[in-house]
Design a protein around this motif. Structure first.
Motif, PDB file in Angstrom:
ATOM      1  N   LEU A  71      12.391  29.828 -12.655  1.00 17.13           N
ATOM      2  CA  LEU A  71      11.413  28.739 -12.394  1.00 17.13           C
ATOM      3  C   LEU A  71      10.698  28.236 -13.788  1.00 17.13           C
ATOM      4  N   HIS A  72      10.144  29.115 -14.447  1.00 22.68           N
ATOM      5  CA  HIS A  72       9.314  28.776 -15.514  1.00 22.68           C
ATOM      6  C   HIS A  72      10.244  28.099 -16.662  1.00 22.68           C
ATOM      7  N   TYR A  73      11.458  28.586 -16.770  1.00 27.76           N
ATOM      8  CA  TYR A  73      12.293  28.084 -17.870  1.00 27.76           C
ATOM      9  C   TYR A  73      12.663  26.604 -17.379  1.00 27.76           C
ATOM     10  N   ARG A  74      13.044  26.293 -15.987  1.00 29.60           N
ATOM     11  CA  ARG A  74      13.387  25.068 -15.775  1.00 29.60           C
ATOM     12  C   ARG A  74      12.031  24.221 -15.566  1.00 29.60           C
ATOM     13  N   ARG A  85      21.006  35.414 -17.703  1.00 30.80           N
ATOM     14  CA  ARG A  85      20.966  36.654 -18.666  1.00 30.80           C
ATOM     15  C   ARG A  85      19.698  37.206 -19.073  1.00 30.80           C
ATOM     16  N   ALA A  86      18.774  36.236 -19.246  1.00 29.92           N
ATOM     17  CA  ALA A  86      17.269  36.556 -19.791  1.00 29.92           C
ATOM     18  C   ALA A  86      16.683  36.965 -18.375  1.00 29.92           C
ATOM     19  N   ALA A  87      16.961  36.405 -17.296  1.00 27.06           N
ATOM     20  CA  ALA A  87      16.343  37.086 -16.164  1.00 27.06           C
ATOM     21  C   ALA A  87      17.006  38.184 -15.404  1.00 27.06           C
ATOM     22  N   GLY A  88      18.026  38.412 -15.875  1.00 26.09           N
ATOM     23  CA  GLY A  88      18.672  39.800 -15.539  1.00 26.09           C
ATOM     24  C   GLY A  88      18.045  40.868 -16.343  1.00 26.09           C
ATOM     25  N   ALA A  89      17.707  40.592 -17.703  1.00 26.00           N
ATOM     26  CA  ALA A  89      17.224  41.454 -18.341  1.00 26.00           C
ATOM     27  C   ALA A  89      15.782  41.777 -18.093  1.00 26.00           C
ATOM     28  N   ILE A  90      14.939  40.834 -17.386  1.00 25.53           N
ATOM     29  CA  ILE A  90      13.808  41.091 -17.024  1.00 25.53           C
ATOM     30  C   ILE A  90      13.589  42.027 -15.838  1.00 25.53           C
ATOM     31  N   GLU A  91      14.591  41.815 -15.127  1.00 22.59           N
ATOM     32  CA  GLU A  91      14.749  42.629 -13.757  1.00 22.59           C
ATOM     33  C   GLU A  91      15.090  44.099 -14.156  1.00 22.59           C
ATOM     34  N   LEU A  92      16.110  44.396 -15.052  1.00 22.30           N
ATOM     35  CA  LEU A  92      16.506  45.746 -15.477  1.00 22.30           C
ATOM     36  C   LEU A  92      15.168  46.270 -16.246  1.00 22.30           C
ATOM     37  N   CYS A 194       6.924  34.943 -16.493  1.00 23.51           N
ATOM     38  CA  CYS A 194       6.566  33.868 -16.711  1.00 23.51           C
ATOM     39  C   CYS A 194       6.711  33.291 -17.977  1.00 23.51           C
ATOM     40  N   MET A 195       6.209  34.234 -19.053  1.00 24.06           N
ATOM     41  CA  MET A 195       5.993  33.764 -20.521  1.00 24.06           C
ATOM     42  C   MET A 195       7.422  33.614 -21.144  1.00 24.06           C
ATOM     43  N   ILE A 196       8.186  34.633 -20.668  1.00 20.41           N
ATOM     44  CA  ILE A 196       9.590  34.592 -21.593  1.00 20.41           C
ATOM     45  C   ILE A 196      10.395  33.438 -20.915  1.00 20.41           C
ATOM     46  N   GLY A 197      10.465  32.981 -19.638  1.00 22.48           N
ATOM     47  CA  GLY A 197      10.968  31.803 -19.186  1.00 22.48           C
ATOM     48  C   GLY A 197      10.316  30.685 -19.901  1.00 22.48           C
ATOM     49  N   THR A 198       9.104  30.342 -20.180  1.00 17.30           N
ATOM     50  CA  THR A 198       8.480  29.415 -20.869  1.00 17.30           C
ATOM     51  C   THR A 198       8.896  29.464 -22.302  1.00 17.30           C
ATOM     52  N   LEU A 199       8.769  30.819 -22.810  1.00 18.91           N
ATOM     53  CA  LEU A 199       9.279  30.863 -24.627  1.00 18.91           C
ATOM     54  C   LEU A 199      10.612  30.217 -24.741  1.00 18.91           C
TER      55      LEU A 199
END
Length: 326
Positions: A71-74, A85-92, A194-199
């Protein structure tokens, strides 16, 4: 170190569907990245099988942290499928923390990892945490953004370790102590997503995102505390956990309810008070504990909305982020 974010779950589904990331497609894409990471790095068959059981349980959930990341990336202009892939990393990262949390608290025997030896579960948790970093490092973003994202994920994990340790020690004497602990333990992972999606979308630090994500994480943890208070089998009172709800309750109980404080301080055992559930519920009602903690939760939701309003993004995206607290 585990985290739940119930307060935003339904709103997240609606926001992501509107923006074009169909929930089925998002879940499938994130699951593919997660499974690929586990398969790549867990070479020992037994370890891979056990880790897969943990991942399967994770993937049966709604993946709220992955959805927050997307959501924040978009919202900040990110395009394309690399974010999965980044979102999957966060969930892991979150799954690794959840496993450690349950091993330490010993209060959840319903999970896949609770049914395996704690030694194997701990190795899986450590491995998943490392895999999450490897997945981010191998993602298709500019290197400087990847490095910032990995550094931030590590920082937030360390913050959560401090919060989890404070929670384990249970040495919380005031509401200020409690809020400091949940900022570290619970809100840290919401901030990370939230921050990683934004970054990854902008390459820039956004203090507004950091601040409102923390408020949302605090509000959600308080909501969980409200729900857990009356869980007579596994709740915070039974486990003598110091939360906003229990701190307030203990401060305002009447003289006839002194047994509640006696149990909480260890002077009584559950076997001695197990028949007093209805008395406990009446004490919670008399003291206004639910009302007080609900008001405090809404205060943090209001802070969230006030900070989100400062965002300099398209109003449609802003409204979708606002909707997370409704």
């Amino acid at each position: 170190m585990g985290a739940r974010i119930d307060i935003i779950d339904e709103s997240l589904s609606h926001s992501l569907t509107e923006m074009g990331d169909r929930m089925e497609d998002l879940a499938e894409s994130v699951a593919k990245e997660i499974r690929g990471g586990v398969q790549t790095y867990f070479a020992l068959p037994h370890l891979y099988e056990q880790a897969t059981a943990c991942v399967d349980e994770k993937l049966r959930g709604s993946l709220p942290f992955a959805r927050l990341t997307v959501l924040h990336y978009r919202a900040f202009g990110g395009r394309g499928p690399a974010i999965y892939r980044a979102a999957g990393a966060i969930e892991l990262m979150i799954l690794g923390a959840d496993i450690v949390d349950d091993l330490q608290d010993k209060d959840n025997n319903l999970t896949a990892w609770s049914r395996m030896s704690p030694e194997i579960a701990l190795n899986i948790a450590l491995g998943l945490t490392l895999i999450s970093g490897q997945m981010l490092l191998a993602s298709e973003f500019p290197l400087e953004r990847i490095h910032e994202a990995v550094q931030y994920m590590n920082t937030q994990s360390l913050t959560a370790i401090n919060g989890q340790t404070a929670d384990l020690l249970n040495d919380i004497q005031s509401e200020e102590d409690y809020l400091r602990m949940i900022k570290q333990k619970s809100a840290a992972f919401v901030v990370a997503a939230c921050m990683i999606g934004t970054l990854l979308a902008t390459g820039e630090w956004n203090s507004h995102v950091r601040d409102y994500a923390e408020e949302l994480g605090i509000a959600d943890q308080i909501k969980n505390d409200i729900r857990d208070l009356l869980d007579w089998e596994r709740g915070d009172f039974r486990n003598r956990k110091k939360t906003l709800s229990t701190l307030y309750l203990l401060q305002y109980i009447a003289e006839e309810d002194q047994w509640i404080a006696d149990y909480f301080e260890g002077r009584l055992r559950m076997e001695e008070i197990g028949h007093r559930r209805e008395e406990f519920e009446r004490a919670v009602e008399r003291t206004g504990t639910f009302l007080y903690t609900s008001v405090r939760m809404r205060m943090h939701c209001y802070n969230y909305l006030r900070i989100v309003d400062k965002l300099n993004i398209d109003v449609q995206w802003k409204n979708r982020i606002i909707a997370l607290a409704k």
